[in-house]
Design an enzyme around this catalytic site. Structure first.
Site, PDB file in Angstrom:
ATOM      1  N   GLU A  95      10.311  -5.071   0.488  1.00 16.16           N
ATOM      2  CA  GLU A  95       9.839  -5.681   1.735  1.00 16.16           C
ATOM      3  C   GLU A  95       9.688  -7.186   1.566  1.00 16.16           C
ATOM      4  O   GLU A  95       9.346  -7.670   0.493  1.00 16.16           O
ATOM      5  CB  GLU A  95       8.503  -5.046   2.137  1.00 16.16           C
ATOM      6  CG  GLU A  95       8.687  -3.576   2.496  1.00 16.16           C
ATOM      7  CD  GLU A  95       7.403  -2.833   2.866  1.00 16.16           C
ATOM      8  OE1 GLU A  95       7.495  -1.860   3.606  1.00 16.16           O
ATOM      9  OE2 GLU A  95       6.314  -3.227   2.398  1.00 16.16           O
ATOM     10  N   CYS A 108       7.725 -14.788   2.427  1.00 19.89           N
ATOM     11  CA  CYS A 108       7.100 -14.159   1.259  1.00 19.89           C
ATOM     12  C   CYS A 108       8.088 -13.117   0.751  1.00 19.89           C
ATOM     13  O   CYS A 108       8.412 -12.162   1.463  1.00 19.89           O
ATOM     14  CB  CYS A 108       5.785 -13.515   1.687  1.00 19.89           C
ATOM     15  SG  CYS A 108       5.015 -12.542   0.385  1.00 19.89           S
ATOM     16  N   CYS A 115       6.398  -2.148  -8.884  1.00 20.24           N
ATOM     17  CA  CYS A 115       5.729  -3.058  -9.814  1.00 20.24           C
ATOM     18  C   CYS A 115       5.227  -2.253 -11.002  1.00 20.24           C
ATOM     19  O   CYS A 115       4.797  -1.106 -10.835  1.00 20.24           O
ATOM     20  CB  CYS A 115       4.552  -3.749  -9.115  1.00 20.24           C
ATOM     21  SG  CYS A 115       3.800  -5.059 -10.115  1.00 20.24           S
ATOM     22  N   CYS A 119      -2.708  -3.362 -10.976  1.00 18.73           N
ATOM     23  CA  CYS A 119      -3.860  -3.973 -10.312  1.00 18.73           C
ATOM     24  C   CYS A 119      -4.445  -2.925  -9.358  1.00 18.73           C
ATOM     25  O   CYS A 119      -3.741  -2.396  -8.483  1.00 18.73           O
ATOM     26  CB  CYS A 119      -3.429  -5.224  -9.556  1.00 18.73           C
ATOM     27  SG  CYS A 119      -2.641  -6.441 -10.623  1.00 18.73           S
ATOM     28  N   CYS A 122      -4.143  -3.141  -5.338  1.00 18.86           N
ATOM     29  CA  CYS A 122      -2.863  -3.512  -4.718  1.00 18.86           C
ATOM     30  C   CYS A 122      -2.027  -2.274  -4.424  1.00 18.86           C
ATOM     31  O   CYS A 122      -1.828  -1.420  -5.296  1.00 18.86           O
ATOM     32  CB  CYS A 122      -2.103  -4.450  -5.657  1.00 18.86           C
ATOM     33  SG  CYS A 122      -0.501  -4.953  -4.992  1.00 18.86           S
ATOM     34  N   GLU A 167       6.246  -8.456 -10.069  1.00 16.13           N
ATOM     35  CA  GLU A 167       5.705  -9.567 -10.847  1.00 16.13           C
ATOM     36  C   GLU A 167       6.877 -10.492 -11.212  1.00 16.13           C
ATOM     37  O   GLU A 167       7.699 -10.137 -12.065  1.00 16.13           O
ATOM     38  CB  GLU A 167       4.994  -9.017 -12.097  1.00 16.13           C
ATOM     39  CG  GLU A 167       4.647 -10.042 -13.140  1.00 16.13           C
ATOM     40  CD  GLU A 167       3.896 -11.272 -12.598  1.00 16.13           C
ATOM     41  OE1 GLU A 167       2.974 -11.118 -11.770  1.00 16.13           O
ATOM     42  OE2 GLU A 167       4.258 -12.396 -12.998  1.00 16.13           O
ATOM     43  N   SER A 221      -3.057 -15.201  -9.815  1.00 20.81           N
ATOM     44  CA  SER A 221      -3.979 -14.252  -9.190  1.00 20.81           C
ATOM     45  C   SER A 221      -5.136 -14.044 -10.155  1.00 20.81           C
ATOM     46  O   SER A 221      -5.037 -13.251 -11.087  1.00 20.81           O
ATOM     47  CB  SER A 221      -3.258 -12.928  -8.916  1.00 20.81           C
ATOM     48  OG  SER A 221      -2.163 -13.161  -8.063  1.00 20.81           O
ATOM     49  N   LEU A 222      -6.212 -14.753  -9.935  1.00 18.94           N
ATOM     50  CA  LEU A 222      -7.308 -14.750 -10.906  1.00 18.94           C
ATOM     51  C   LEU A 222      -8.315 -13.626 -10.606  1.00 18.94           C
ATOM     52  O   LEU A 222      -8.540 -12.757 -11.418  1.00 18.94           O
ATOM     53  CB  LEU A 222      -7.982 -16.131 -10.913  1.00 18.94           C
ATOM     54  CG  LEU A 222      -9.005 -16.368 -12.020  1.00 18.94           C
ATOM     55  CD1 LEU A 222      -8.388 -16.221 -13.403  1.00 18.94           C
ATOM     56  CD2 LEU A 222      -9.643 -17.751 -11.877  1.00 18.94           C
ATOM     57  N   CYS A 340      -1.112  -9.492   2.115  1.00 19.59           N
ATOM     58  CA  CYS A 340      -1.152  -9.486   0.639  1.00 19.59           C
ATOM     59  C   CYS A 340      -1.564  -8.121   0.128  1.00 19.59           C
ATOM     60  O   CYS A 340      -2.587  -7.583   0.539  1.00 19.59           O
ATOM     61  CB  CYS A 340      -2.211 -10.441   0.108  1.00 19.59           C
ATOM     62  SG  CYS A 340      -1.879 -12.140   0.378  1.00 19.59           S
TER      63      CYS A 340
HETATM   64  N1  SAH Z   1       2.540 -10.019  -9.000  1.00 20.77           N
HETATM   65  C1  SAH Z   1       2.279 -11.316  -8.443  1.00 20.77           C
HETATM   66  C2  SAH Z   1       2.843 -11.415  -7.060  1.00 20.77           C
HETATM   67  C3  SAH Z   1       2.082 -10.615  -6.003  1.00 20.77           C
HETATM   68  S1  SAH Z   1       1.316 -11.761  -5.024  1.00 20.77           S
HETATM   69  C4  SAH Z   1       0.796 -11.617  -8.507  1.00 20.77           C
HETATM   70  O1  SAH Z   1       0.047 -10.716  -8.868  1.00 20.77           O
HETATM   71  O2  SAH Z   1       0.380 -12.740  -8.272  1.00 20.77           O
HETATM   72  C5  SAH Z   1       0.248 -10.880  -4.049  1.00 20.77           C
HETATM   73  C6  SAH Z   1      -1.140 -11.471  -4.029  1.00 20.77           C
HETATM   74  O3  SAH Z   1      -1.962 -10.617  -3.252  1.00 20.77           O
HETATM   75  C7  SAH Z   1      -1.762 -11.531  -5.422  1.00 20.77           C
HETATM   76  O4  SAH Z   1      -2.631 -12.620  -5.509  1.00 20.77           O
HETATM   77  C8  SAH Z   1      -2.551 -10.237  -5.432  1.00 20.77           C
HETATM   78  O5  SAH Z   1      -3.572 -10.253  -6.410  1.00 20.77           O
HETATM   79  C9  SAH Z   1      -3.071 -10.192  -4.027  1.00 20.77           C
HETATM   80  N2  SAH Z   1      -3.425  -8.857  -3.571  1.00 20.77           N
HETATM   81  C10 SAH Z   1      -2.995  -7.669  -4.050  1.00 20.77           C
HETATM   82  N3  SAH Z   1      -3.559  -6.656  -3.357  1.00 20.77           N
HETATM   83  C11 SAH Z   1      -4.343  -7.217  -2.414  1.00 20.77           C
HETATM   84  C12 SAH Z   1      -5.144  -6.696  -1.371  1.00 20.77           C
HETATM   85  N4  SAH Z   1      -5.241  -5.386  -1.171  1.00 20.77           N
HETATM   86  N5  SAH Z   1      -5.797  -7.572  -0.574  1.00 20.77           N
HETATM   87  C13 SAH Z   1      -5.676  -8.890  -0.755  1.00 20.77           C
HETATM   88  N6  SAH Z   1      -4.928  -9.451  -1.727  1.00 20.77           N
HETATM   89  C14 SAH Z   1      -4.261  -8.621  -2.545  1.00 20.77           C
END
Ligand code: SAH
Length: 349
Positions: A95, A108, A115, A119, A122, A167, A221-222, A340
């Site tokens: 997507e 995006c 993946c 996490c 996610c 990722e 993504s911290l 996200c």
């Molecule tokens: N793998 C990469 C790219 C994904 S970016 C990464 O982790 O950065 C997607 C962003 O959305 C990341 O910052 C992730 O942590 C965040 N994310 C994932 N699930 C989410 C959710 N349910 N609500 C809000 N942000 C989320």
């Protein structure tokens, strides 16, 4: 059956294509013409290459295919966000999302089918990783969104974020090769300053980006600057701890002099207290950076809930007190599962 033996022509670099043309007795400059048709003009068919002779087109057709993506499903949110479910040549689906604001149109894009990371918050993590995307499959997602930007908004695409499925740093070569083409004049000619790669945080690969002197922006993504919490949220933190990331980011900054964006969701009862906010403020001191506080997009009835506005305000005042720039990002496209962390090929399941 013969078709399967043909090579995807967009796997070749310009230099490889030039060598191919010379090997079949053609002029070298034809390669550049074909290359521009393939990338800059996104042609899907050799017969449309009007400045290439019929006999050369026949040779190309006998030896190569042009694999291209197909926008299989198109959904539009009430807030204008568009989500494309994109079918790949092997019928896998990823997507990508078009996010319109008053100033920008952002694409995006996904970098992997599914993946491999886990996490917990996610939705993409629920799909196992099937494979890496090829450079052309990443590039084509951008082209599809560029076309939609012009068709539905009459505005150009302004920004690209690698924040879709997967990722990007675990598909390093293909992502960098796609970005190269997106930025090159034979491709889309988009400035790398308008591109942001978001990573879960893999220290070794952040150092590699620095060594490769990339010109695009980096987001991390911290979600927590405290190891115990971060490991609970993102198991990758066991091997890429907060301290490891700080070292890698210092290296990144020493080489690139580019500031980093930290993506941060604040969850009720998980990281919404003063201790976590102060740890974030301290982490931000390592290198010039800013914080994007992202709204949590619920993916199920599970343990995660968005923190209250009070807690967001607490974070904002602590960050501001430490001189750190923080923005609160509103969620977009939630109603079509385009926000996200919501990309999960739901319509295909
Ligand atoms: N793998 C990469 C790219 C994904 S970016 C990464 O982790 O950065 C997607 C962003 O959305 C990341 O910052 C992730 O942590 C965040 N994310 C994932 N699930 C989410 C959710 N349910 N609500 C809000 N942000 C989320």
């Amino acid at each position: 059956m013969q078709a399967e033996k043909k090579q995807d022509i967009r796997k070749l670099t310009l230099e490889e294509l030039e060598a191919y043309f010379l090997s079949v007795g053609e002029k070298k400059f034809r390669a550049k013409q074909v290359y521009e048709w393939l990338w800059n003009k996104s042609l899907k068919n050799f017969d449309e290459m009007s400045n290439i002779s019929k006999s050369t087109r026949e040779i190309l057709k006998e030896n190569f295919t042009i694999n291209h993506i197909l926008v299989d499903q198109f959904q539009r949110s009430t807030d204008g966000t568009i989500k494309n479910a994109v079918k790949l040549y092997d019928n896998n689906i990823v997507e990508s999302v078009l996010i319109p604001t008053s100033k920008r149109i952002t694409a995006c894009v996904s970098s992997q089918v599914g993946c491999s990371l886990d996490c917990n918050f996610c939705a993409t993590a629920r799909l196992k990783r099937m494979r890496n995307l090829n450079p052309d499959e990443i590039y084509d997602q951008v082209v599809a969104i560029q076309e939609e930007a012009s068709l539905y908004f009459d505005r150009p695409l302004t920004n690209i974020v690698f924040m879709g499925m997967g990722e990007p740093l675990l598909n390093y070569q293909n992502v960098l090769s796609a970005i190269d083409k997106i930025c090159s004049p034979e491709g889309l000619g988009i400035s790398p300053r308008r591109i942001t790669l978001s990573t879960v945080g893999i220290g070794k690969m952040i150092r590699k980006l620095a060594d490769d002197e990339v010109k695009f922006n980096l987001a991390l993504s911290l979600h927590s600057a405290i190891n115990e919490t971060r490991t609970r949220l993102m198991p990758i933190n066991e091997t890429n701890t907060v301290e490891d990331l700080a070292q890698a980011l210092k290296y990144w900054y020493s080489k690139t002099k580019r500031k980093v964006t930290y993506e941060y969701v604040i969850w009720d009862g998980i990281n919404d207290d003063e201790k976590h906010a102060r740890a974030l403020a301290k982490f931000c001191k390592h290198i010039p950076s800013k914080v994007n506080i992202i709204q949590y997009n619920p993916i199920d009835e599970g343990e995660f809930r968005q923190a209250s506005q009070d807690k967001i305000d607490l974070y904002l005042s602590i960050l501001e007190g430490s001189g750190i720039i923080a923005n609160v990002r509103k969620s977009r496209g939630q109603d079509i599962d385009a926000a996200c962390g919501q990309l999960a090929n739901k319509n295909e399941l």
